[in-house]
Structure formats: C-alpha cells, structure tokens
Write a protein that holds these residues in place. Structure first.
Motif, short mmCIF file in Angstrom:
data_model
loop_
_atom_site.label_atom_id
_atom_site.label_comp_id
_atom_site.label_asym_id
_atom_site.label_seq_id
_atom_site.Cartn_x
_atom_site.Cartn_y
_atom_site.Cartn_z
N GLU A 65 0.79 -1.45 -0.04
CA GLU A 65 -0.04 -0.06 0.04
C GLU A 65 0.95 1.19 -0.09
N GLY A 66 0.32 2.32 -0.62
CA GLY A 66 0.83 3.56 -0.47
C GLY A 66 1.00 4.13 0.94
N SER A 67 1.81 5.15 1.24
CA SER A 67 1.83 6.01 2.50
C SER A 67 1.82 7.36 2.26
N GLU A 68 1.65 8.17 3.30
CA GLU A 68 2.05 9.50 3.17
C GLU A 68 3.41 9.66 2.75
N ASP A 69 4.31 9.09 3.61
CA ASP A 69 5.77 9.17 3.07
C ASP A 69 6.15 8.79 1.51
N TRP A 70 5.55 7.85 1.38
CA TRP A 70 6.07 7.26 0.00
C TRP A 70 5.24 7.47 -1.22
N GLY A 71 3.95 8.18 -0.99
CA GLY A 71 3.08 8.60 -1.98
C GLY A 71 2.06 7.23 -2.23
N HIS A 72 0.98 7.79 -2.99
CA HIS A 72 0.11 6.23 -3.28
C HIS A 72 0.56 5.57 -4.47
N ASN A 73 0.27 4.34 -4.59
CA ASN A 73 0.50 3.39 -5.81
C ASN A 73 -0.88 2.57 -5.95
N TRP A 74 -0.41 1.78 -7.28
CA TRP A 74 -1.57 1.36 -7.78
C TRP A 74 -1.01 -0.57 -7.74
N SER A 75 -0.32 -0.73 -7.05
CA SER A 75 0.24 -2.12 -6.76
C SER A 75 -0.71 -3.19 -6.24
N ARG A 76 -1.55 -2.67 -5.08
CA ARG A 76 -2.40 -3.80 -4.51
C ARG A 76 -3.49 -4.08 -5.40
N GLN A 77 -4.01 -2.96 -6.13
CA GLN A 77 -5.36 -3.33 -6.91
C GLN A 77 -4.93 -3.92 -8.23
N GLY A 78 -3.80 -3.34 -8.59
CA GLY A 78 -3.40 -3.89 -10.11
C GLY A 78 -4.26 -3.12 -11.30
N PHE A 79 -4.53 -3.83 -12.33
CA PHE A 79 -5.10 -3.24 -13.59
C PHE A 79 -6.01 -4.07 -14.08
N ALA A 80 -6.80 -3.50 -14.79
CA ALA A 80 -7.92 -4.17 -15.47
C ALA A 80 -8.55 -3.32 -16.69
N ASP A 81 -8.50 -3.56 -17.83
CA ASP A 81 -9.00 -2.70 -19.06
C ASP A 81 -8.51 -1.40 -18.88
N GLU A 82 -7.04 -1.41 -18.64
CA GLU A 82 -6.29 0.05 -18.42
C GLU A 82 -5.18 0.00 -19.26
N SER A 83 -4.50 1.28 -19.66
CA SER A 83 -3.28 1.58 -20.29
C SER A 83 -2.29 2.10 -19.18
N VAL A 84 -1.11 1.50 -19.09
CA VAL A 84 -0.20 2.33 -18.08
C VAL A 84 1.03 2.69 -18.96
N ARG A 85 1.25 3.99 -18.85
CA ARG A 85 2.44 4.78 -19.52
C ARG A 85 3.65 4.91 -18.69
N GLN A 86 4.64 4.53 -18.92
CA GLN A 86 5.81 4.54 -18.06
C GLN A 86 7.17 5.32 -18.90
N VAL A 87 7.74 6.42 -18.36
CA VAL A 87 8.55 7.01 -18.73
C VAL A 87 9.92 6.71 -18.18
N VAL A 88 11.09 6.45 -19.08
CA VAL A 88 12.15 6.09 -18.40
C VAL A 88 13.36 6.80 -19.09
N ARG A 89 14.43 7.03 -18.77
CA ARG A 89 15.76 7.65 -19.40
C ARG A 89 16.71 6.70 -19.57
N ILE A 90 16.89 6.33 -20.85
CA ILE A 90 18.03 5.31 -21.00
C ILE A 90 19.57 5.81 -20.95
N THR A 91 20.35 5.08 -20.69
CA THR A 91 21.84 5.42 -20.76
C THR A 91 22.46 5.81 -22.00
N THR A 92 22.50 4.88 -22.70
CA THR A 92 23.29 5.11 -24.06
C THR A 92 22.25 4.58 -25.19
N GLY A 93 22.57 4.77 -26.46
CA GLY A 93 21.49 4.63 -27.42
C GLY A 93 21.80 3.20 -28.12
N GLY A 94 21.19 3.06 -29.22
CA GLY A 94 21.43 1.74 -30.13
C GLY A 94 20.62 1.93 -31.22
#
Length: 438
Positions: A65-94
C-alpha cells in the motif's frame, strides 16, 4: 578531523580476486569449447549475434500500500482494461531495443494484452509517429507465469544517449496485485481503456511515482561493444532526496559523466529505498543477498557492480517502523560477511565489485542514529576501504562528510531529512567515481 579534500575513490584490485574472476571465465570458455560441430552449424557466429546491455533498469518489489511518506500507488489493486504509460531515461543509445517485464511477485499468470514503445515528448506524450508495437515471440500479447520475467522481441528503434522513452502496457484482463518498484523520481500515467498509440496524454489522467512490471530496457547495435554498470543498494542508490523528474540521482549523474567522456558503459539503477543486506522487508524489498542474482547478475552485459548497503541494517532498530520488522541489533561482522557473499557471487560471474562506504548517519532528523550504530558503521567502512576484498572503493562517506565532524554530512550536500544527499551531494558521489576503474 579528516582532510577537507579527501580522495573518495581507491582501486584495491587484488591478484586473488582477479584470479577468481579469471577462473570463472575459464570455466565458461571451456564449456563453450565443448560445443559440437553440429551445434556450431546450428548457431549463428558470435560476430553475428547482437550484444545486449542494460540501458535502463529498476529492481522489483512486492505489492504494498501507499503511504504519506512514499505516496500512493496502484500495486495492490493492479489493473483491468487500463493502459499504463511509463517514462524512462536510457543511458546510451543503440539501433535496436527490447524491454524486460517481470511478474516476480505475482501469484497468478500475468496477461499483457499489448505493448508499445516510443520517444517521450514530455509528461504522458509521445512524439507522433514514433510509437512502435512490441511483440513477444511474434505475438502482440503474452502471458508471464508467476515468479518469472520475459523479454520482448527485438524492435528496430534507433535511440540516442540519455533520451527518454515511453513504454505503454495495456491490460484487457484483471492483473491482480502488481509487481512494481515503489519509489521513483519519475511519473507514471494511467488511462482507462486501450491507449497504446496515443501521441497525446489527454487520456492519461491519473499519475503515480512508481513503475509497474517494467524492469529493464536493453539496447544493442553500437560499436565498440560495451557493458553495463549496475548500482545496487538502498535509498542512496534509489535516489531519495533527488528532485522528482529531474534525473538527478547518483546513477543519472554517473551516466552523464560516462556519456560526456565517450565511455561505452550503460548504467542500471538496482537500488531499493529502505533495503537491507541482512533482512527482508514487506515494504523495502528482499534482502540484498537474495535479490542480487536477479537484480544484478542476470542482466545482460554486466561488467561492474557498485554496492552501497548496511545503513538500514544499522539504523532500523531505532526507527520503530513496522516495515523494518524484524529489526535486530546487527554487528559489523554480520554486515561484512554479507558483503563478502555478494563479492563472491560477483566474482564467480566475472563481474568486478566496487564497495561504496556507508554515508554519514548522524544528521538524520528522524530516529536513525545511535552511538552503537556509529561504531558499527565506522568498522564496516574501515573494512571496505582497507581489506582489499572489493576490487575498488567508492568512498561515499568521505565524499559527503563534514570535515568538521565526519559523522555528519557536509552542509549543502544533504536533503531536508538530514540524511540523504541532495543534488549537490549526488553530484559529489558521481564525481568521486574513477571512470577508468569501471
């Protein structure tokens, strides 16, 4: 009093450690030589095989579960008919990439209906025309068994050093609780329904500071061949204290140094805030000795691991945090023996191990420091610096310490909690790394 200008990096490579690594590589070479001529005809030549490295990565955790210190999250409930978009910065290209997805803590099969990767245009947006559909064994969707990881098929998307990508996953069916990474300095987005190829971010109305199921982005297709440096440890590695969305963690700054110096090394962050080397935690991940193989050694192209661990083992008894239970008093010998276990595992795979001394603990503005704990920290740091067990030392302690009181962090290098580095502190740690030693 320590010098105001300490030398925080020391190379302590030993003939015995190098011999052990060489022996491990010899075993691999003998095994390769035993391949029959028929096997050799069926396999592509080594020069034709892509060399994969980890351009981005994170360590997976149990749903919590999320908390005041760590913020909310969706891990316990998971997902259903939903799209999750995540942004990451890669180190080097290819010239090509693939993603790694994890159901390490799932109790049921995880169905990924479809996935895309594209170039980030900021927040939840994707540059028009760059979204590519990912496949898994030729299919758009895949199912991941509980406790397992999978890697996507190769996608010929050319990438550049330090650019940001978006990975969008669509779950038509209910996922159940989600394997995830709890604390990040990035934002992830959720939308109802299927929004894999949306270039705009309008549908992604919900946000969280966590990553879900995505544990790695791997690249290939550059010359000369390169390798991966994995930073493994606790909140100092994970980036507590860094500005959200600014890419100011220690590993971000190390990656920028490597790119600027044209060094062919990728950087993966396998830190978990609150992680310990001796004990598991329901909130802060499996103990480091248990997760080391998955989070470090099983990643492609790993050459070097930087290890910063032990601070939470020392501070846990003072905290009264249920997520730290059990929180026994630990000895320097216990922490040192666990470090030795990690070093042996790294050397057995031919991976160089760099020990990072434990950061100053005295300034923490919450119950963490004790005189007994300081004696343990001092003993562990002395062993890391002088034993020769590690192939090199990144002296985080001296990079951050106040010259007037080395048990305290240097003024201006510490976050508002009095313990973790701020941007200047992370810069100091990254600047202390000898790039040649990597």
């Amino acid at each position: 009093m320590r010098s105001a200008t300490p030398r925080p990096w020391k190379n302590t490579a030993r003939p015995g450690a190098l011999a052990a690594a060489a022996a491990a590589l010899t075993v691999l070479a003998v095994s390769a030589a035993a391949v029959t001529h028929e096997d050799a005809r069926q396999q592509p030549h080594a020069a034709d095989r892509p060399v994969w490295t980890g351009a981005w990565g994170t360590a997976m955790q149990r749903p919590v579960e999320g908390s005041e210190d760590w913020g909310h999250n969706w891990s316990r409930q998971g997902f259903a008919d939903e799209s999750v978009r995540q942004v990451v910065r890669i180190t080097t290209g290819g010239s090509s990439l693939r993603i790694r997805l994890s159901n390490s803590y799932g109790t049921t099969p995880l169905r990924i209906t479809a996935a895309t990767v594209g170039r980030s245009a900021g927040e939840a947006r994707v540059w028009p025309g760059t979204a590519r559909t990912l496949t898994f064994d030729g299919s758009q969707g895949t199912t991941i068994a509980p406790g397992r990881d999978i890697v996507s098929d190769v996608e010929a998307l050319s990438t550049s050093p330090l650019e940001k990508l978006t990975v969008t996953l669509y779950f038509a069916d209910r996922t159940g609780p989600a394997t995830f990474h709890r604390f990040t300095t990035a934002t992830s987005y959720r939308a109802s329904g299927r929004h894999l190829a949306d270039s705009g971010g309008e549908a992604f109305k919900e946000t969280t500071d966590a990553w879900y199921f995505l544990s790695g982005v791997e690249v290939s297709g550059t010359a000369p061949p390169r390798g991966t440096v994995v930073a493994f440890g606790d909140s100092l590695i994970d980036g507590t204290g860094a500005t959200s969305g600014a890419d100011h963690r220690f590993t971000d700054k190390l990656a920028e140094r490597l790119v600027a110096a044209r060094r062919p090394l990728d950087v993966v962050n396998a830190g978990i805030a609150g992680n310990r080397i001796l004990d598991d935690s329901p909130c802060y991940g499996d103990k480091a000795t248990d997760r080391f193989r998955r989070d470090v050694l099983d990643r492609p192209g790993v050459r070097t691991v930087i290890i910063h661990l032990g601070g939470n083992d020392i501070g846990a008894p003072q905290m009264g945090d249920p997520c730290m239970d059990p929180a026994p008093q630990v000895t320097a010998r216990q922490i040192i023996e666990a470090h030795k276990e990690l070093i042996r595992a790294a050397h057995a795979r031919g991976v160089k191990a760099i020990g990072a001394t434990i950061l100053p603990l005295k300034g923490a503005l919450f119950p963490f420091y004790s005189e007994r704990g300081e004696r343990v920290r001092t003993a562990v740091n002395h062993w890391i610096r002088t034993s020769g067990a590690y192939d090199g030392v990144l002296d985080v302690d001296r990079a951050l310490a106040d010259p007037a009181d080395p048990a305290l962090p240097r003024p201006g290098y510490v976050f508002q909690d009095g313990l973790h580095p701020n941007e200047a502190g992370f810069h100091a740690i990254a600047s202390a790394v000898d790039l040649d030693a990597l």
